[in-house]
Scaffold this motif. Structure first.
Motif, PDB file in Angstrom:
ATOM      1  N   MET A   1       0.249  -1.071  -0.217  1.00 46.26           N
ATOM      2  CA  MET A   1       0.047  -0.507  -0.284  1.00 46.26           C
ATOM      3  C   MET A   1       0.737   0.833  -0.248  1.00 46.26           C
ATOM      4  O   MET A   1       2.273   1.621   0.795  1.00 46.26           O
ATOM      5  N   LYS A   2       0.867   2.024  -1.413  1.00 46.82           N
ATOM      6  CA  LYS A   2       1.507   3.831  -0.787  1.00 46.82           C
ATOM      7  C   LYS A   2       1.079   4.898  -0.642  1.00 46.82           C
ATOM      8  O   LYS A   2      -0.601   4.388  -1.324  1.00 46.82           O
ATOM      9  N   LYS A   3       1.576   5.507   0.210  1.00 45.30           N
ATOM     10  CA  LYS A   3       0.797   6.181   0.107  1.00 45.30           C
ATOM     11  C   LYS A   3       1.067   7.632  -0.064  1.00 45.30           C
ATOM     12  O   LYS A   3       2.283   7.869  -0.111  1.00 45.30           O
ATOM     13  N   ALA A   4       0.086   8.554  -0.141  1.00 45.86           N
ATOM     14  CA  ALA A   4       0.952  10.267   0.146  1.00 45.86           C
ATOM     15  C   ALA A   4       0.266  11.280   0.607  1.00 45.86           C
ATOM     16  O   ALA A   4      -0.209  11.155   1.554  1.00 45.86           O
ATOM     17  N   LEU A   5       1.047  12.647   1.187  1.00 47.49           N
ATOM     18  CA  LEU A   5       0.915  13.213   2.186  1.00 47.49           C
ATOM     19  C   LEU A   5       0.541  14.659   1.333  1.00 47.49           C
ATOM     20  O   LEU A   5       1.524  14.617   0.195  1.00 47.49           O
ATOM     21  N   LEU A   6      -0.808  15.245   1.485  1.00 46.61           N
ATOM     22  CA  LEU A   6      -1.590  16.280   0.347  1.00 46.61           C
ATOM     23  C   LEU A   6      -1.352  17.240   1.680  1.00 46.61           C
ATOM     24  O   LEU A   6      -1.795  17.540   2.061  1.00 46.61           O
ATOM     25  N   VAL A   7      -0.290  18.091   1.135  1.00 47.16           N
ATOM     26  CA  VAL A   7      -0.412  19.576   2.000  1.00 47.16           C
ATOM     27  C   VAL A   7      -0.836  20.834   1.020  1.00 47.16           C
ATOM     28  O   VAL A   7      -0.506  21.092   0.342  1.00 47.16           O
ATOM     29  N   ILE A   8      -2.307  21.130   1.568  1.00 42.01           N
ATOM     30  CA  ILE A   8      -3.360  22.184   0.719  1.00 42.01           C
ATOM     31  C   ILE A   8      -3.278  23.353   1.147  1.00 42.01           C
ATOM     32  O   ILE A   8      -3.308  23.533   1.787  1.00 42.01           O
ATOM     33  N   ASP A   9      -3.205  23.973   0.574  1.00 45.24           N
ATOM     34  CA  ASP A   9      -3.401  25.152   0.365  1.00 45.24           C
ATOM     35  C   ASP A   9      -2.647  26.356   1.524  1.00 45.24           C
ATOM     36  O   ASP A   9      -2.835  26.853   1.694  1.00 45.24           O
ATOM     37  N   ALA A  10      -1.401  25.690   1.530  1.00 47.13           N
ATOM     38  CA  ALA A  10      -0.811  26.473   3.031  1.00 47.13           C
ATOM     39  C   ALA A  10       0.377  27.128   1.946  1.00 47.13           C
ATOM     40  O   ALA A  10       1.529  27.610   1.702  1.00 47.13           O
ATOM     41  N   GLN A  11      -0.118  28.446   1.445  1.00 50.93           N
ATOM     42  CA  GLN A  11       0.145  29.949   1.007  1.00 50.93           C
ATOM     43  C   GLN A  11      -0.163  30.487   1.260  1.00 50.93           C
ATOM     44  O   GLN A  11      -0.559  30.824   2.664  1.00 50.93           O
ATOM     45  N   GLU A  12       1.049  32.004   0.988  1.00 56.33           N
ATOM     46  CA  GLU A  12       0.973  32.820   1.624  1.00 56.33           C
ATOM     47  C   GLU A  12      -0.087  33.704   1.809  1.00 56.33           C
ATOM     48  O   GLU A  12      -0.408  34.370   3.087  1.00 56.33           O
ATOM     49  N   VAL A 116      -4.144   7.857   1.143  1.00 58.64           N
ATOM     50  CA  VAL A 116      -3.540   9.350   1.589  1.00 58.64           C
ATOM     51  C   VAL A 116      -3.804  10.512   2.743  1.00 58.64           C
ATOM     52  O   VAL A 116      -4.965   9.894   3.679  1.00 58.64           O
ATOM     53  N   GLU A 117      -2.916  11.295   2.719  1.00 61.36           N
ATOM     54  CA  GLU A 117      -2.774  11.740   4.686  1.00 61.36           C
ATOM     55  C   GLU A 117      -3.104  13.077   4.250  1.00 61.36           C
ATOM     56  O   GLU A 117      -1.923  14.409   3.316  1.00 61.36           O
ATOM     57  N   LEU A 118      -4.174  14.439   4.603  1.00 60.61           N
ATOM     58  CA  LEU A 118      -4.054  15.254   4.373  1.00 60.61           C
ATOM     59  C   LEU A 118      -4.070  16.099   5.645  1.00 60.61           C
ATOM     60  O   LEU A 118      -4.207  15.908   6.454  1.00 60.61           O
ATOM     61  N   ILE A 119      -3.555  17.678   4.859  1.00 63.29           N
ATOM     62  CA  ILE A 119      -3.179  18.624   5.813  1.00 63.29           C
ATOM     63  C   ILE A 119      -2.769  19.851   5.463  1.00 63.29           C
ATOM     64  O   ILE A 119      -3.045  20.176   4.086  1.00 63.29           O
ATOM     65  N   GLY A 120      -3.172  21.168   6.098  1.00 66.15           N
ATOM     66  CA  GLY A 120      -2.927  22.871   5.405  1.00 66.15           C
ATOM     67  C   GLY A 120      -3.966  23.372   6.242  1.00 66.15           C
ATOM     68  O   GLY A 120      -4.440  22.730   7.107  1.00 66.15           O
ATOM     69  N   VAL A 121      -4.825  23.934   4.573  1.00 69.80           N
ATOM     70  CA  VAL A 121      -6.291  24.616   5.010  1.00 69.80           C
ATOM     71  C   VAL A 121      -6.543  24.699   4.219  1.00 69.80           C
ATOM     72  O   VAL A 121      -6.679  24.157   2.974  1.00 69.80           O
ATOM     73  N   ASP A 122      -8.321  24.582   4.700  1.00 64.98           N
ATOM     74  CA  ASP A 122      -9.103  25.277   5.279  1.00 64.98           C
ATOM     75  C   ASP A 122      -9.692  24.058   5.585  1.00 64.98           C
ATOM     76  O   ASP A 122     -10.396  23.264   4.980  1.00 64.98           O
ATOM     77  N   GLY A 123     -10.195  23.133   7.078  1.00 61.11           N
ATOM     78  CA  GLY A 123     -10.527  22.229   8.205  1.00 61.11           C
ATOM     79  C   GLY A 123     -12.018  22.728   6.865  1.00 61.11           C
ATOM     80  O   GLY A 123     -12.846  21.126   6.774  1.00 61.11           O
ATOM     81  N   ILE A 124     -12.538  23.120   7.287  1.00 62.81           N
ATOM     82  CA  ILE A 124     -14.624  23.347   6.613  1.00 62.81           C
ATOM     83  C   ILE A 124     -14.215  23.539   5.729  1.00 62.81           C
ATOM     84  O   ILE A 124     -15.303  23.662   4.995  1.00 62.81           O
TER      85      ILE A 124
END
Length: 171
Positions: A1-12, A116-124
């Motif tokens: 099982m291969k996984k990936a981390l998605l870094v979402i919208d961690a922008q300025e 996939v594991e999700l991190i970043g913004v926004d949770g809602i």
């Protein structure tokens, strides 16, 4: 099982020091950035995929007037300078669900990623919508809560309940 981390919208525009803090008022941005970078380092060490997702809207009058953030070509559309970049896996989106980007879906399939594991913004917002999109794509989804910022903690709790019903795990 291969996984990936998605870094979402961690922008300025969303977590950077010059963001609109009235609109993007995350509790402790420095702690959020630290936690995001800690997760990225773990993935890098384990040689798992790290995928960066950016909310980038076309540079036109309407988007500037209506949204004013994530505008193509602007400094604010770039990833926050404190975020650790460890791969060239970069995808843009113009809607909340990153899985509406066919290139991301193709990358996931081509690399046989099943989780996939999700991190970043926004949770809602985008994290929530991307989690639903990932489930519909057939992926196992985990949201790493200490690495997700939200402007509305009460709504985040409600969205957590909804996503858990779809099979999303929270850590």
């Amino acid at each position: 099982m291969k996984k990936a981390l998605l870094v979402i919208d961690a922008q300025e525009d969303f977590i950077g020091e010059h963001r609109n803090t009235d609109k993007f008022n995350y509790e402790d941005v420095d702690e959020l950035v630290k936690n995001i970078n800690d997760k990225i380092r773990i993935y890098e060490k384990n040689m798992d995929e790290v995928i960066y997702i950016a909310n980038v809207l076309p540079n036109n009058f309407l988007n500037k007037k209506l949204f004013g953030y994530g505008i193509a070509g602007s400094k604010g559309a770039k990833f926050d300078k404190r975020i650790k970049i460890v791969s060239e896996n970069y995808f843009e989106k113009q809607v909340g669900n990153a899985f509406k980007n066919n290139n991301l879906v193709k990358f996931i399939k081509d690399n046989a990623i099943s989780e996939v594991e999700l991190i970043g913004v926004d949770g809602i917002g985008c994290v929530f919508k991307t989690a639903k999109g990932a489930i519909k794509t057939g992926l196992k989804v985990t949201i790493l809560s200490d690495s997700v910022g939200t402007v509305n903690p009460e709504k985040f709790i409600k969205s957590t309940i909804k996503l858990k019903a779809f099979g999303v795990a929270y850590i």
